[in-house]
Design an enzyme around this catalytic site. Structure first.
Site, PDB file in Angstrom:
ATOM      1  N   HIS A  41       0.861  -1.186   0.000  1.00  0.00           N
ATOM      2  CA  HIS A  41       0.000   0.000   0.000  1.00  0.00           C
ATOM      3  C   HIS A  41       0.893   1.229   0.000  1.00  0.00           C
ATOM      4  O   HIS A  41       1.918   1.264   0.684  1.00  0.00           O
ATOM      5  CB  HIS A  41      -0.873  -0.008   1.257  1.00  0.00           C
ATOM      6  N   HIS A  89      -8.385  -5.656  17.023  1.00  0.00           N
ATOM      7  CA  HIS A  89      -9.258  -6.801  17.344  1.00  0.00           C
ATOM      8  C   HIS A  89      -8.545  -8.144  17.153  1.00  0.00           C
ATOM      9  O   HIS A  89      -9.083  -9.183  17.552  1.00  0.00           O
ATOM     10  CB  HIS A  89     -10.538  -6.749  16.506  1.00  0.00           C
TER      11      HIS A  89
END
Lengths: 306, 306
Positions: free
Chosen positions: A112, A181
């Protein structure tokens, strides 16, 4: 031609960077990018246009999206002006190039990169610019030399702008690209910075260009040496599973993606980052001693690479 | 045995419901659910336990997750007490059964069902309960008779509790399961309600049971008639693409999922809803006149099904 930071010169730089990068990808892949210019309808809240480029189902890249966008808004959102109270509510423009490449070979890492500028007029009528961006690498199977090369490229690019920049932006990247998470980094990181103008506009823009210009050299050699490695269904399955993490990060945690989708951005351009295929399975934990386990234990950990 | 709503009776009902549903799925599939009891470590902020059940890679269901969870917290969050100011900050417990089933056959729709209770003690020491839940259907290829059967089942289940319930909860479902960034409903809907206690605790619990008990009859006959239809790579590709929408909704818009992941819920249990495989591609718009186009034009539209 890029000595002075202004919305015009930044735009020219970004459009040219997009062409150079998609050209390099097309050259290695042999495929062709779809080039899709778009603009928001005049009645939409955020005025904007862009050029979306995407190569799908290529020989080397299964999905490679690279977008340029340029939006104008009537007033800066509060989140953008907490360090610049004098610009609160000012009309602004934002532009950037953002890319995510998903190679086909599981041994070649996902990457990215993003370079962007925000500009607004201060009460004296002068245009004030600030910058953000970075690049980060997400291997499916880790290779130390790839991570080192990528980080070294980032460090070299930033060196002319102060020795503090690479370590600062490396840490910032580690903090940002983290899946809370999962208690897991997205990948091996790279550099990330935001809200940057401390070198003055022109030098800050020069630093942005240094990062953008470094991308091809930081990433393409890695793809070159991984793209033809033999792999089978085991590696493909692990790749699809790990790409699920990429989806989770982008849709749950990435501010640009999440805010963009919730605030009426151009969905198909925002979701250029999505992988072509991804999978989920319950409690997928690789057996100790496997290369898959090594990804977690040796690469998805806090680590200095250079 | 379920005349009185109390945390104990609701828990018994929910655990039994989970067993009945996974039993029905295992019977039609021939596969076996993993049954995974879990509990949060004592040092975590939210105390809780649950039973995650999941069947992966079955003959009929590619991924079928059904979870029971039961959490306790020291104080109700403000979002839960805006209609019940007397309970602000009270200790609470929440429990529910939540499921998402992804069939293998693209002609068989994905389904979601959830039934849940929140309970807290008021200043007089009495336990106050309220309820939420619903079920909704997400076809890949639309069949009018499936949508009608599903909605009729929901309507019949709610009829004893007032004629207003089905239309109200049907609209609520349409509003909630909507992808704003696509301007597109998730599927053909069903019913959804939240924060419900207006019939009194016992009758509100009876309504919750009516919804939970209706699920097998609402969904399984649809799977029975679609599971063996012939399909090819075209239908499989469209299924994977449409499952990408399911991922987008759950990670971007679903409050339970998004909040759960951001606040330290049990990730693997929250993400039971994820599809086994999903794909993304740029500007994937089916040609006019195809069955794929009919999904958008005839099923993913505001429509009364019964």
């Amino acid at each position: 031609m890029f000595e002075t930071a202004s919305p015009d010169t930044v735009r020219q730089y970004l459009v040219d960077l997009q062409s150079r990068i998609t050209g390099a990808v097309a050259a290695i892949d042999g495929g062709t990018f779809i080039v899709d210019p778009w603009h928001k309808a005049p009645d939409e809240p955020l005025q904007g246009k862009g050029i979306t480029q995407i190569l799908e189902n290529g020989a080397v890249f299964e999905r490679a999206g690279c977008g340029f966008s340029h939006v104008r808004g009537p007033r800066l959102p509060p989140s953008a002006t907490q360090h610049r109270p004098e610009l609160a509510g000012a009309p602004f423009e934002a532009m950037g190039v953002s890319l995510v490449f998903h190679p086909r070979n599981p041994y070649a890492p996902t990457v990215h990169m993003n370079v962007r500028m925000l500009a607004a007029k201060n009460p004296e009528g002068q245009t004030v610019c600030w910058f953000g961006g970075g690049m980060d690498l997400t291997p499916i199977y880790g290779f130390e030399e790839d991570a080192v090369h990528f980080h070294q490229s980032c460090k070299d690019a930033l060196a002319p702008f102060g020795d503090d920049k690479y370590p600062l932006f490396k840490t910032w990247c580690d903090d940002y690209f983290f899946l809370k998470h999962r208690n897991e980094p997205r990948g091996v990181g790279g550099v990330f910075f935001d809200d940057f103008s401390e070198l003055g506009q022109d030098q800050s823009f020069a630093m942005l260009r240094a990062v953008g210009d470094a991308f091809i050299g930081a990433y393409m050699p890695i793809v070159e040496r991984r793209k033809d490695l033999a792999y089978g269904s085991r590696e493909r399955d692990f790749q699809l599973y790990r790409r699920g993490r990429y989806v989770e990060f982008n849709l749950v945690w990435d501010r640009g993606t999440h805010f963009g989708l919730q605030s009426g951005g151009r969905t198909e351009s925002i979701l250029l980052s999505m992988p072509p295929h991804a999978s989920w399975s319950y409690q997928n934990v690789p057996a100790a001693g496997t290369p898959e386990a090594a990804l977690y234990s040796q690469f998805l950990v806090a680590r200095d690479w250079v």
